[in-house]
Design a protein around this motif. Structure first.
Motif, PDB file in Angstrom:
ATOM      1  N   ASP A   1       1.084  -1.004   0.064  1.00 61.44           N
ATOM      2  CA  ASP A   1      -0.083  -0.075   0.022  1.00 61.44           C
ATOM      3  C   ASP A   1       0.820   1.244  -0.005  1.00 61.44           C
ATOM      4  O   ASP A   1       0.542   2.154  -0.774  1.00 61.44           O
ATOM      5  CB  ASP A   1      -1.125   0.014   1.140  1.00 61.44           C
ATOM      6  CG  ASP A   1      -0.280  -0.472   2.585  1.00 61.44           C
ATOM      7  OD1 ASP A   1       0.663  -0.491   2.497  1.00 61.44           O
ATOM      8  OD2 ASP A   1      -1.099  -0.101   3.461  1.00 61.44           O
ATOM      9  N   LEU A   2       2.023   1.281   0.793  1.00 65.14           N
ATOM     10  CA  LEU A   2       2.934   2.333   0.913  1.00 65.14           C
ATOM     11  C   LEU A   2       3.407   2.545  -0.544  1.00 65.14           C
ATOM     12  O   LEU A   2       3.642   3.568  -1.224  1.00 65.14           O
ATOM     13  CB  LEU A   2       3.937   2.200   1.879  1.00 65.14           C
ATOM     14  CG  LEU A   2       4.702   3.559   1.779  1.00 65.14           C
ATOM     15  CD1 LEU A   2       4.275   4.835   2.310  1.00 65.14           C
ATOM     16  CD2 LEU A   2       5.907   2.951   2.752  1.00 65.14           C
ATOM     17  N   MET A   3       4.075   1.483  -1.203  1.00 69.01           N
ATOM     18  CA  MET A   3       4.481   1.365  -2.506  1.00 69.01           C
ATOM     19  C   MET A   3       3.764   2.163  -3.706  1.00 69.01           C
ATOM     20  O   MET A   3       4.060   2.688  -4.337  1.00 69.01           O
ATOM     21  CB  MET A   3       5.381  -0.103  -2.919  1.00 69.01           C
ATOM     22  CG  MET A   3       5.868  -0.001  -4.158  1.00 69.01           C
ATOM     23  SD  MET A   3       7.223   1.133  -4.262  1.00 69.01           S
ATOM     24  CE  MET A   3       8.691   0.315  -3.315  1.00 69.01           C
ATOM     25  N   ALA A   4       2.525   1.819  -3.754  1.00 68.82           N
ATOM     26  CA  ALA A   4       1.260   2.105  -4.544  1.00 68.82           C
ATOM     27  C   ALA A   4       1.173   3.374  -4.395  1.00 68.82           C
ATOM     28  O   ALA A   4       1.362   4.227  -5.378  1.00 68.82           O
ATOM     29  CB  ALA A   4       0.225   1.261  -4.478  1.00 68.82           C
ATOM     30  N   ALA A   5       1.257   4.156  -3.055  1.00 66.74           N
ATOM     31  CA  ALA A   5       0.996   5.384  -3.077  1.00 66.74           C
ATOM     32  C   ALA A   5       2.155   6.370  -3.659  1.00 66.74           C
ATOM     33  O   ALA A   5       2.121   7.247  -4.128  1.00 66.74           O
ATOM     34  CB  ALA A   5       0.842   5.717  -1.533  1.00 66.74           C
ATOM     35  N   VAL A   6       3.487   5.765  -3.177  1.00 67.96           N
ATOM     36  CA  VAL A   6       4.772   6.406  -3.637  1.00 67.96           C
ATOM     37  C   VAL A   6       4.716   6.404  -5.140  1.00 67.96           C
ATOM     38  O   VAL A   6       5.016   7.557  -5.569  1.00 67.96           O
ATOM     39  CB  VAL A   6       5.718   5.707  -3.114  1.00 67.96           C
ATOM     40  CG1 VAL A   6       7.353   6.154  -3.818  1.00 67.96           C
ATOM     41  CG2 VAL A   6       5.939   5.786  -1.616  1.00 67.96           C
ATOM     42  N   LEU A   7       4.421   5.455  -5.792  1.00 68.35           N
ATOM     43  CA  LEU A   7       4.299   5.400  -7.207  1.00 68.35           C
ATOM     44  C   LEU A   7       3.354   6.172  -8.077  1.00 68.35           C
ATOM     45  O   LEU A   7       3.490   7.171  -8.861  1.00 68.35           O
ATOM     46  CB  LEU A   7       3.973   4.053  -7.987  1.00 68.35           C
ATOM     47  CG  LEU A   7       5.138   2.870  -7.378  1.00 68.35           C
ATOM     48  CD1 LEU A   7       4.969   1.475  -7.995  1.00 68.35           C
ATOM     49  CD2 LEU A   7       6.537   3.388  -8.002  1.00 68.35           C
ATOM     50  N   ILE A   8       2.060   6.167  -7.296  1.00 64.78           N
ATOM     51  CA  ILE A   8       1.031   7.193  -7.907  1.00 64.78           C
ATOM     52  C   ILE A   8       1.238   8.840  -7.839  1.00 64.78           C
ATOM     53  O   ILE A   8       1.182   9.519  -8.439  1.00 64.78           O
ATOM     54  CB  ILE A   8      -0.223   6.714  -7.386  1.00 64.78           C
ATOM     55  CG1 ILE A   8      -0.934   5.268  -7.595  1.00 64.78           C
ATOM     56  CG2 ILE A   8      -1.224   7.941  -7.481  1.00 64.78           C
ATOM     57  CD1 ILE A   8      -1.898   4.947  -6.863  1.00 64.78           C
ATOM     58  N   ALA A   9       1.870   9.077  -6.632  1.00 67.68           N
ATOM     59  CA  ALA A   9       2.204  10.318  -6.340  1.00 67.68           C
ATOM     60  C   ALA A   9       3.654  10.671  -7.084  1.00 67.68           C
ATOM     61  O   ALA A   9       4.009  11.840  -6.905  1.00 67.68           O
ATOM     62  CB  ALA A   9       2.316  10.515  -4.946  1.00 67.68           C
ATOM     63  N   ARG A  10       4.399   9.643  -7.331  1.00 66.36           N
ATOM     64  CA  ARG A  10       5.684  10.032  -8.255  1.00 66.36           C
ATOM     65  C   ARG A  10       6.681  10.588  -7.271  1.00 66.36           C
ATOM     66  O   ARG A  10       7.329  11.607  -7.523  1.00 66.36           O
ATOM     67  CB  ARG A  10       5.422  10.869  -9.707  1.00 66.36           C
ATOM     68  CG  ARG A  10       4.522  10.016 -10.503  1.00 66.36           C
ATOM     69  CD  ARG A  10       4.560  10.959 -11.776  1.00 66.36           C
ATOM     70  NE  ARG A  10       3.679  10.368 -12.740  1.00 66.36           N
ATOM     71  CZ  ARG A  10       3.266  10.669 -13.970  1.00 66.36           C
ATOM     72  NH1 ARG A  10       3.610  11.815 -14.160  1.00 66.36           N
ATOM     73  NH2 ARG A  10       2.587   9.960 -14.659  1.00 66.36           N
ATOM     74  N   ARG A  11       6.874   9.998  -6.087  1.00 67.63           N
ATOM     75  CA  ARG A  11       7.697  10.453  -5.220  1.00 67.63           C
ATOM     76  C   ARG A  11       8.876   9.467  -5.126  1.00 67.63           C
ATOM     77  O   ARG A  11       9.111   8.281  -5.581  1.00 67.63           O
ATOM     78  CB  ARG A  11       7.207  10.293  -3.688  1.00 67.63           C
ATOM     79  CG  ARG A  11       5.942  11.187  -3.721  1.00 67.63           C
ATOM     80  CD  ARG A  11       6.395  12.865  -3.754  1.00 67.63           C
ATOM     81  NE  ARG A  11       5.251  13.714  -3.983  1.00 67.63           N
ATOM     82  CZ  ARG A  11       5.345  14.730  -3.015  1.00 67.63           C
ATOM     83  NH1 ARG A  11       6.316  15.267  -2.440  1.00 67.63           N
ATOM     84  NH2 ARG A  11       4.338  15.552  -2.941  1.00 67.63           N
ATOM     85  N   ASP A  12       9.912   9.796  -4.396  1.00 68.09           N
ATOM     86  CA  ASP A  12      11.071   9.114  -4.594  1.00 68.09           C
ATOM     87  C   ASP A  12      11.489   8.516  -3.055  1.00 68.09           C
ATOM     88  O   ASP A  12      11.920   9.267  -2.431  1.00 68.09           O
ATOM     89  CB  ASP A  12      12.463   9.856  -4.917  1.00 68.09           C
ATOM     90  CG  ASP A  12      13.860   9.223  -4.908  1.00 68.09           C
ATOM     91  OD1 ASP A  12      13.714   7.901  -4.832  1.00 68.09           O
ATOM     92  OD2 ASP A  12      14.725   9.797  -5.362  1.00 68.09           O
ATOM     93  N   LEU A  13      11.226   7.361  -2.949  1.00 65.76           N
ATOM     94  CA  LEU A  13      11.371   6.665  -1.760  1.00 65.76           C
ATOM     95  C   LEU A  13      12.857   6.199  -1.332  1.00 65.76           C
ATOM     96  O   LEU A  13      13.462   6.107  -0.180  1.00 65.76           O
ATOM     97  CB  LEU A  13      10.491   5.525  -1.592  1.00 65.76           C
ATOM     98  CG  LEU A  13      10.192   4.539  -0.412  1.00 65.76           C
ATOM     99  CD1 LEU A  13       9.653   5.618   0.743  1.00 65.76           C
ATOM    100  CD2 LEU A  13       9.639   3.371  -0.365  1.00 65.76           C
TER     101      LEU A  13
END
Length: 147
Positions: free
Chosen positions: A93-105
């Protein structure tokens, strides 16, 4: 001593249950597999093989050789960890949100990543979990190549 990747200074106390003595760490270890084995080097003693057992709020070490005498009272030493050390996986769920928001984890160092995952893992409801995901994602910078 076998090749190790990490040397962690640790301390704690001694306790016992029906299966014998165990060493209770003063702080829970994060990012380690439960049942991982390592070597504990107590100061002024030979290294002993231990099994790491990490539960929700505590980490304990069990001596693998029952003939070895555990320390008495508070203790301190170095835990030598083998190649089994690895970063905790990012939840879907965190990875999906990061990808959708186009953020750099990837900008998070090991300590920041561990802190963020612990913060997320302690959410007691799905609404709190989602709010924590939003907070983590918002705090990340935009991924390279996005505007």
């Amino acid at each position: 001593m076998t090749k190790t990747n990490h040397r962690l200074p640790i301390n704690g106390t001694v306790a016992a249950d029906s299966s014998g003595p165990f060493l209770v760490l003063s702080e829970r270890l994060e990012g380690h597999d439960t049942f991982l084995t390592g070597q504990l080097q107590l100061y002024d003693a030979l290294p002993v093989q231990v099994q790491i057992l990490t539960f929700d709020d505590v980490t304990v070490l069990r001596l693998l050789d029952p003939s070895q005498t555990p320390p008495t009272g508070p203790w301190a030493g170095i835990l030598h960890l083998p190649r089994g050390w690895r970063a905790r996986p990012i939840p879907d769920d965190l990875m999906a949100a990061v990808l959708i928001a186009r953020r750099d984890l990837a900008v998070l160092d090991e300590a920041e990543r561990r802190y963020a995952l612990t913060f997320l893992g302690e959410a007691s409801t799905s609404a709190i979990r989602q709010a924590r995901i939003d907070a983590i994602v918002t705090a990340l910078p935009a991924a390279e190549g996005t505007a």
